[in-house]
Every structure is written in structure tokens, then in C-alpha cells.
Scaffold this active site. Structure first.
Site, PDB file in Angstrom:
ATOM      1  N   CYS A 119     -30.380  -5.389 -10.539  1.00  8.67           N
ATOM      2  CA  CYS A 119     -31.675  -6.074 -10.384  1.00  8.67           C
ATOM      3  C   CYS A 119     -32.870  -5.111 -10.453  1.00  8.67           C
ATOM      4  CB  CYS A 119     -31.712  -6.854  -9.079  1.00  8.67           C
ATOM      5  SG  CYS A 119     -30.351  -8.011  -8.930  1.00  8.67           S
ATOM      6  N   HIS A 252     -38.872  -8.122  -7.358  1.00 12.40           N
ATOM      7  CA  HIS A 252     -37.648  -8.770  -7.825  1.00 12.40           C
ATOM      8  C   HIS A 252     -37.476 -10.085  -7.061  1.00 12.40           C
ATOM      9  CE1 HIS A 252     -33.649  -9.777  -8.781  1.00 12.40           C
ATOM     10  NE2 HIS A 252     -33.135  -9.398  -7.625  1.00 12.40           N
ATOM     11  N   ASN A 282     -32.382 -16.146  -8.923  1.00 12.65           N
ATOM     12  CA  ASN A 282     -32.373 -14.687  -9.104  1.00 12.65           C
ATOM     13  C   ASN A 282     -31.829 -14.396 -10.506  1.00 12.65           C
ATOM     14  OD1 ASN A 282     -31.764 -11.960  -9.125  1.00 12.65           O
ATOM     15  ND2 ASN A 282     -30.860 -11.940  -7.077  1.00 12.65           N
TER      16      ASN A 282
HETATM   17  N1  ACO Z   1     -24.398 -24.215   1.062  1.00 11.22           N
HETATM   18  C1  ACO Z   1     -24.124 -24.615   2.314  1.00 11.22           C
HETATM   19  N2  ACO Z   1     -23.696 -23.776   3.269  1.00 11.22           N
HETATM   20  C2  ACO Z   1     -23.531 -22.490   2.940  1.00 11.22           C
HETATM   21  C3  ACO Z   1     -23.790 -21.999   1.653  1.00 11.22           C
HETATM   22  C4  ACO Z   1     -24.235 -22.921   0.697  1.00 11.22           C
HETATM   23  N3  ACO Z   1     -24.534 -22.570  -0.572  1.00 11.22           N
HETATM   24  N4  ACO Z   1     -23.545 -20.684   1.637  1.00 11.22           N
HETATM   25  C5  ACO Z   1     -23.142 -20.345   2.865  1.00 11.22           C
HETATM   26  N5  ACO Z   1     -23.129 -21.435   3.669  1.00 11.22           N
HETATM   27  C6  ACO Z   1     -22.773 -21.506   5.073  1.00 11.22           C
HETATM   28  C7  ACO Z   1     -21.745 -20.472   5.468  1.00 11.22           C
HETATM   29  O1  ACO Z   1     -20.436 -20.917   5.185  1.00 11.22           O
HETATM   30  C8  ACO Z   1     -22.000 -20.329   6.934  1.00 11.22           C
HETATM   31  O2  ACO Z   1     -21.391 -21.408   7.597  1.00 11.22           O
HETATM   32  P1  ACO Z   1     -20.686 -21.176   9.038  1.00 11.22           P
HETATM   33  O3  ACO Z   1     -21.819 -20.769   9.957  1.00 11.22           O
HETATM   34  O4  ACO Z   1     -20.116 -22.510   9.347  1.00 11.22           O
HETATM   35  O5  ACO Z   1     -19.689 -20.089   8.842  1.00 11.22           O
HETATM   36  C9  ACO Z   1     -23.507 -20.521   7.043  1.00 11.22           C
HETATM   37  O6  ACO Z   1     -23.919 -21.195   5.852  1.00 11.22           O
HETATM   38  C10 ACO Z   1     -24.255 -19.214   7.164  1.00 11.22           C
HETATM   39  O7  ACO Z   1     -23.775 -18.309   6.147  1.00 11.22           O
HETATM   40  P2  ACO Z   1     -24.362 -16.872   5.996  1.00 11.22           P
HETATM   41  O8  ACO Z   1     -23.718 -16.196   4.836  1.00 11.22           O
HETATM   42  O9  ACO Z   1     -24.313 -16.191   7.337  1.00 11.22           O
HETATM   43  O10 ACO Z   1     -25.852 -17.257   5.639  1.00 11.22           O
HETATM   44  P3  ACO Z   1     -27.129 -16.361   5.671  1.00 11.22           P
HETATM   45  O11 ACO Z   1     -28.092 -16.943   6.603  1.00 11.22           O
HETATM   46  O12 ACO Z   1     -26.802 -14.906   5.777  1.00 11.22           O
HETATM   47  O13 ACO Z   1     -27.694 -16.631   4.224  1.00 11.22           O
HETATM   48  C11 ACO Z   1     -27.937 -15.523   2.119  1.00 11.22           C
HETATM   49  C12 ACO Z   1     -26.968 -16.197   3.090  1.00 11.22           C
HETATM   50  C13 ACO Z   1     -28.947 -16.546   1.630  1.00 11.22           C
HETATM   51  C14 ACO Z   1     -27.138 -14.991   0.937  1.00 11.22           C
HETATM   52  C15 ACO Z   1     -28.625 -14.385   2.888  1.00 11.22           C
HETATM   53  O14 ACO Z   1     -27.699 -13.522   3.468  1.00 11.22           O
HETATM   54  C16 ACO Z   1     -29.539 -13.603   2.031  1.00 11.22           C
HETATM   55  O15 ACO Z   1     -30.578 -14.064   1.679  1.00 11.22           O
HETATM   56  N6  ACO Z   1     -29.158 -12.380   1.682  1.00 11.22           N
HETATM   57  C17 ACO Z   1     -29.893 -11.590   0.752  1.00 11.22           C
HETATM   58  C18 ACO Z   1     -29.057 -11.439  -0.406  1.00 11.22           C
HETATM   59  C19 ACO Z   1     -29.703 -11.856  -1.676  1.00 11.22           C
HETATM   60  O16 ACO Z   1     -30.737 -12.441  -1.769  1.00 11.22           O
HETATM   61  N7  ACO Z   1     -28.981 -11.491  -2.681  1.00 11.22           N
HETATM   62  C20 ACO Z   1     -29.373 -11.713  -3.993  1.00 11.22           C
HETATM   63  C21 ACO Z   1     -28.740 -10.723  -4.838  1.00 11.22           C
HETATM   64  S1  ACO Z   1     -29.145  -9.138  -4.317  1.00 11.22           S
HETATM   65  C22 ACO Z   1     -30.487  -8.694  -5.065  1.00 11.22           C
HETATM   66  O17 ACO Z   1     -30.897  -9.293  -5.996  1.00 11.22           O
HETATM   67  C23 ACO Z   1     -31.123  -7.543  -4.504  1.00 11.22           C
END
Ligand code: ACO
Length: 325
Positions: A119, A252, A282
Site C-alpha cells: 500500500c 492511503h 482499500n
Molecule cells: N462482518 C461482521 N462481523 C465481522 C466482520 C465482518 N466483515 N469481520 C469481523 N467481524 C466480527 C469478528 O468475528 C468479531 O466477532 P466476535 O467479537 O464475535 O469474535 C468482531 O467482528 C470483532 O472483530 P475484530 O477483528 O476484533 O474487529 P476490529 O474491531 O479489530 O475491526 C478491522 C477489524 C476493521 C480490520 C480493524 O482491525 C482495522 O481497521 N484494522 C486496520 C487494518 C486495515 O485497515 N487494514 C487494511 C489493510 S492494511 C493497509 O492498507 C495499511
């Protein structure tokens, strides 16, 4: 003699197939995967993304974006003497996507190569083009970020497959009498390679490993906000400017919460941040030039303004380019 470089044209291209969160949720439901518009919007800010049709590669998207950037700069493919494509989803193992783009836009002879910094790829590509122009190796570069990330997503993993999209963005960078690019700053730290990766490769005629995206979302989030603030401040210091001099932050586009947090750390109101993640998801190396082109074409970005472009991605890699548009 110091040489200045400025962006003289921008372009972008999105494949026509657009999926809203509801469309994607419906497709995933057929496979027994549950997600919702509400969850995706609340955690990421994403509402829709574009996916390329089968048979359409990064070079196809890149060529369209590149041609639009050339047109905006008022030049033709024959005028370009350097082509750099940033991509993590190349058409083939080799040759490079850049050589395919070169052929597709009707150029030949000039150097063309890919950069791989996930990215952060476009920031790397723009910085390399800037250095080559300054060194006298080229006069007019076409720098493109292009991705078909839909090809490396695991559609059984709802935590990652809802986040990404396909697209391409491009700029023409030319030698100029005045800046232009004010500062660049690049970094990488391979200790964090496992938190965001596609752990597959081609060997002995087979694909080995697991060639789909794996991510530790929370680890990525924490690292991203820290390094985005740090690299922005480094580029500002190199140019002798401060946060108040930034007219537009073009980060980004991974997640609206990362962007809000970065803006807060840099004391910038959200009104100064170009946001496309809601409509594009993304798009990895394509996200920054896509956002730049959108804001140039809708008239928000005008000549003379100071822009902070910054990225972070797998590797881990991160960096920024501060420029006067
Ligand atoms: N739909 C519904 N529920 C979901 C989904 C979905 N698509 N994905 C995960 N869940 C659920 C999980 O199963 C979990 O359920 P549980 O509590 O019953 O176990 C709950 O939601 C929370 O999951 P987490 O993974 O802990 O969610 P989090 O709040 O961390 O959000 C996310 C996940 C959005 C990926 C977050 O960690 C984030 O924004 N990270 C940054 C990473 C990013 O943006 N990466 C992009 C690529 S990297 C880059 O470009 C630099």
C-alpha cells in the site's frame, strides 16, 4: 544543479463493476459468510468497492489511468521516458506490469519497471521517479499505482474480504523550473512482515503456500497510526514547513478510523483530508493517486496548494511525499 519536479497531470480508472456492502454481503451469504453494511461502515467507513471482471489485469487498469494522466498533462506516450508501476497484483510473475503498460499505451524504448511496497507502493514509485529525474536519468515519468486486489482475497474470511477493491491512479512527473516535490521520506521494517501478507509463491510449476491475504487487523491499525504521523512530520521538517502549511492530506485509504486518527495527530480538520475509502475501499497502491486525481478533477485541489501524500502497508513499509501542486 538541483532540479525541480512537479506533477503536470493526474488520471485514474475504476473498473465498472461496483459492489455496495449490501451487494457483497448478499454474495457472501450464498457461501455461508455473514456480514452487514452496518458492521463494515462502522468499523471501516467503506460503503462500496469496484471489482475488475475476470481477464482484466492490473496492466489494463494502469494503462487507462496512465492515458488519462498523459492527456491531463498535455503529452503523449512517446514523450514519456520513464514508467514506474506500483503493484502487488502484477499480471504475471514476469515480465513486469510496467512493460505491459508501456506497450498498451503505445510507448516503447524507455525504462519501465515495477515497485513492490504494497500500500506504500505509489509513494515509493513517486520518490524513485523524483530521484531519477533529479539525477538526470529522465525528464518525464509516468508513475502509476494499480491493483486487482480482488484476486488475492479470501472470500471465506469476512475480516479481510470486505476491506479491499480494484483500481488504478497515475501521475505525470516532469522536470520543472520550480518545485514541485518538496520532500520525500521512505521506510521499511521487515520484522512486521507477518501481520499483513499473501504467503504464497510459484515453485516447480505449482503455487505453494496460501496465496490469499492474511492480516492481523489490530496490529496493523496500531502500527499504521504511529508511522503515518511520524513520516508526515519528517517530510514537513525536511521542507522546513509545519502541519499548518498542509492544504490537503491525501493518505492511503485503508480505513476511515486510521485516517481520522492521523488527521487528529497532525491537528488537521477532516475537511482537509481527501477521503475515497467510502466509495473505493482499500485499493492498496492505487488508493493515493486515485484520491489525488478525484480531488484534482472535482476542483478541490488547485495549483499552488501544498499536499501531503502518505502511505503505509505490508512489509511493513511506510513513507510520504510532500509537494506543491
Ligand atoms: N462482518 C461482521 N462481523 C465481522 C466482520 C465482518 N466483515 N469481520 C469481523 N467481524 C466480527 C469478528 O468475528 C468479531 O466477532 P466476535 O467479537 O464475535 O469474535 C468482531 O467482528 C470483532 O472483530 P475484530 O477483528 O476484533 O474487529 P476490529 O474491531 O479489530 O475491526 C478491522 C477489524 C476493521 C480490520 C480493524 O482491525 C482495522 O481497521 N484494522 C486496520 C487494518 C486495515 O485497515 N487494514 C487494511 C489493510 S492494511 C493497509 O492498507 C495499511
Amino acid at each position: 544543479m538541483s532540479r525541480f519536479c512537479r506533477i503536470t497531470g493526474t488520471g485514474s480508472y475504476l473498473p465498472p463493476r461496483r459492489l455496495t456492502n449490501a451487494d457483497l454481503a448478499a454474495e457472501l451469504a450464498v457461501k455461508g459468510i455473514e456480514t452487514s453494511d452496518e458492521w463494515i461502515v462502522e468499523r471501516t467507513g467503506i460503503r462500496a468497492r469496484h471489482f475488475a471482471d475476470e481477464g482484466v489485469g492490473s496492466s489494463d487498469l494502469a494503462a487507462q489511468a496512465g492515458l488519462r494522466a498523459l492527456e491531463a498533462a498535455g503529452i503523449t506516450a512517446a514523450d514519456v521516458d520513464l514508467i514506474i508501476v506500483a503493484t502487488s497484483t502484477p499480471d504475471m510473475v514476469f515480465p513486469s506490469t510496467a512493460t505491459m503498460v508501456q506497450h498498451k499505451i503505445g510507448a516503447a524504448g524507455c525504462p519501465a519497471f515495477d515497485v513492490q511496497a504494497v500500500c506504500t507502493g505509489f509513494i515509493y514509485g513517486l520518490s524513485v521517479a523524483h530521484a531519477m529525474l533529479q539525477a538526470g536519468s529522465a525528464r518525464r515519468a509516468l508513475v502509476i499505482g494499480a491493483e486487482v486486489f480482488s484476486r488475492i482475497l479470501d472470500f471465506k474470511d469476512r475480516t479481510t474480504c470486505v476491506l479491499f477493491g480494484d483500481g488504478a491512479g497515475a501521475v505525470v512527473l516532469e522536470l520543472a523550473d520550480a518545485p514541485g516535490i518538496l520532500a520525500t521520506d521512505l521506510h521499511a521494517d521487515g520484522r512486521h512482515r507477518d501481520i499483513l501478507c499473501v504467503p504464497g509463491h510459484v515453485s516447480g510449476g505449482s503455487v505453494l503456500g496460501d496465496p490469499v491475504l492474511k492480516m492481523d487487523g489490530q496490529a496493523v491499525f496500531k502500527l499504521a497510526v504511529g508511522v503515518l504521523e511520524e513520516t508526515a512530520r519528517t517530510s514537513l521538517a525536511k521542507a522546513g514547513l509545519n502541519e499548518g502549511d498542509i492544504d490537503w492530506l491525501i493518505p492511503h485509504q485503508a480505513n476511515i478510523r486510521i485516517m481520522q486518527s492521523t488527521a487528529r495527530k497532525l491537528k488537521l480538520p477532516l475537511e482537509k483530508v481527501v477521503v475515497t475509502v467510502d466509495q473505493h475501499g482499500n485499493t492498496s497502491a492505487a488508493s493515493i493517486p486515485l484520491a489525488l486525481d478525484l480531488a484534482v478533477r472535482d476542483g478541490r485541489i488547485v495549483r499552488g496548494q501544498t499536499l501531503m501524500l502518505e502511505g503505509v502497508g505490508g512489509g511493513f513499509t511506510w513513507g510520504s511525499v510532500l509537494l506543491r501542486y
